[in-house]
Design a protein around this motif. Sequence first.
Motif, mmCIF file in Angstrom:
data_model
loop_
_atom_site.group_PDB
_atom_site.id
_atom_site.type_symbol
_atom_site.label_atom_id
_atom_site.label_comp_id
_atom_site.label_asym_id
_atom_site.label_seq_id
_atom_site.Cartn_x
_atom_site.Cartn_y
_atom_site.Cartn_z
ATOM 1 N N TRP A 1 31.596 70.593 43.800
ATOM 2 C CA TRP A 1 30.361 70.231 44.488
ATOM 3 C C TRP A 1 29.150 70.231 43.555
ATOM 4 C CZ3 TRP A 1 26.054 73.315 44.745
ATOM 5 C CH2 TRP A 1 26.201 74.688 44.558
ATOM 6 N N ARG A 2 29.180 71.040 42.503
ATOM 7 C CA ARG A 2 28.057 71.057 41.558
ATOM 8 C C ARG A 2 27.992 69.754 40.760
ATOM 9 N NH1 ARG A 2 25.808 76.190 41.216
ATOM 10 N NH2 ARG A 2 27.095 77.857 42.144
ATOM 11 N N VAL A 3 29.159 69.235 40.403
ATOM 12 C CA VAL A 3 29.218 67.935 39.729
ATOM 13 C C VAL A 3 28.764 66.840 40.682
ATOM 14 C CG1 VAL A 3 30.740 66.239 38.629
ATOM 15 C CG2 VAL A 3 31.056 68.684 38.180
ATOM 16 N N ALA A 4 29.268 66.898 41.927
ATOM 17 C CA ALA A 4 28.890 65.910 42.929
ATOM 18 C C ALA A 4 27.388 65.921 43.187
ATOM 19 C CB ALA A 4 29.653 66.167 44.226
ATOM 20 N N LEU A 5 26.805 67.106 43.225
ATOM 21 C CA LEU A 5 25.355 67.241 43.439
ATOM 22 C C LEU A 5 24.579 66.587 42.301
ATOM 23 C CD1 LEU A 5 22.860 68.343 44.876
ATOM 24 C CD2 LEU A 5 23.257 70.522 43.699
ATOM 25 N N ALA A 6 25.024 66.827 41.048
ATOM 26 C CA ALA A 6 24.344 66.222 39.901
ATOM 27 C C ALA A 6 24.413 64.698 39.969
ATOM 28 C CB ALA A 6 24.968 66.729 38.604
ATOM 29 N N LEU A 7 25.580 64.168 40.346
ATOM 30 C CA LEU A 7 25.728 62.716 40.492
ATOM 31 C C LEU A 7 24.866 62.184 41.631
ATOM 32 C CD1 LEU A 7 29.604 62.469 40.053
ATOM 33 C CD2 LEU A 7 27.864 61.740 38.413
ATOM 34 N N TYR A 8 24.805 62.929 42.703
ATOM 35 C CA TYR A 8 24.051 62.524 43.894
ATOM 36 C C TYR A 8 22.540 62.486 43.624
ATOM 37 C CZ TYR A 8 22.140 62.838 48.651
ATOM 38 O OH TYR A 8 21.436 62.656 49.811
ATOM 39 N N VAL A 9 22.014 63.551 43.040
ATOM 40 C CA VAL A 9 20.582 63.630 42.785
ATOM 41 C C VAL A 9 20.188 62.734 41.612
ATOM 42 C CG1 VAL A 9 18.674 65.162 42.120
ATOM 43 C CG2 VAL A 9 20.410 65.947 43.761
ATOM 44 N N GLY A 10 21.082 62.668 40.615
ATOM 45 C CA GLY A 10 20.783 61.857 39.439
ATOM 46 C C GLY A 10 20.747 60.378 39.737
#
Length: 446
Positions: free
Chosen positions: A437-446
């Motif tokens: 989820w931390r990777v997904a969050l970075a992709l989502y916000v980025g």
Amino acid sequence: MTTPSTGIDGLVVRNLQVHGDNRGWFKENWAGEPPMRVEQNNVSFNASRGATRGMHAEPWDKYVSVATGRVFGAWVDLREGSPTFGAKFGCEIGPDTAVFVPRGVANGFQALEDGTTYIYLCNARWSPDAQYAFCSYKEIEWPLEPTEVSAKDEQHPPLISATPVPPRRTLVTGANGQLGKALRALLPDADFCAREDFDLTAPAEELLAARDWSQYSTIINAAAFNDVNGAETTEGRAAAWAVNALGPAKLAQIATTYDLKLVHVSSDYVFDGTVAEHTEEETPSPLSVYGASKAAGEAAAAACPRHYVVRTAWVFGEGSNFMATMARLASQGATAQVVCDQRGRPTWAEDLAKGIVHLLDVEADYGIYNITSGGDPATRDEIAMAAFVAAGSNPTGVTPVTTAQYQELHGPEAARPAESTLTLDKIEATGFTPTNWRVALALYVG
């Protein structure tokens, strides 16, 4: 008992037991195997040997056999995308033989005896508006010289020019939600329905009549009443129950009637959060009206024999959600008070969509599956801090508070589970590994 492969995917020849005596014979022609819903029983009488019919591909399954005489049955796969498209098969059908013909496989036969009676069960009623496909009977090496061929059958095109039969479709409800939008990229040929297109609160008979369900294979129910606090009001309670509980019951009725797969999306809110991790086997114990309506929806969906109940938590994707709110506050230089005593794993909508499509693609065992993003469980305030960091802001902008403190400041809310972490062992055992989820969050916000 079935015979070896026919070379056409799904085309099955069955050997039947015929019991004869001085009076004649008796057989169990069809007794629920293979399973199919029977909507129509048709009989074709053929006066003369050599009479030939075909090749017709209808948008429904058939179960063919003979009552008197013998025929040579022939089939050509006209299904778009079929691994055996264009394959042909033929065999003799006597009283001791029956053949299951899948939707989209062209069917034809030739009478081998005078006075032959050919019968077939169908799982949909004939309609002049149905989408049919044809190829020439000349594609088949018939045992006799074809006679009594209809004018229409003479006009059918050769296989190379035949129009394929399109596959059964998938219907997705909740088209404009975060999951619905994520599914669009994965299921470009599906029918996506918002509430104005397909309203789960409509009477069951209206939903049954709304579409030709025989042309569908799957319903994915991504529609939901998601106002957790609003569900505690008198009006909201009724709305939540209508969409989250009665809606899935209507879909289960449709799916059961038409032998469809039903995917129903549920929530961590079906639990009271008194254990650290929730497995698929845990009995629901909701704390709120919203949670109770989702638990009832699970039970309703499970009444469908071919069901996937997918539990998820804390979804973020295209649309309004906790992650988007935290990232927006961070970009504005604002601060946020976030509860520190609720823990779980967030779910990237893309992970949820991919997990659902994976279950369907691999034909996983039916039942309940947890699908969230992977990684370490975290509290709401820790997730908010991660969103602030992903947005390029200082995580000190997030102030941890307890649920009780938050409600003192902002007013009472519906009860929420303290522990929302869903175990992922079962979905991972099918071969699907969600994104951290931390990777997904970075992709989502980025």
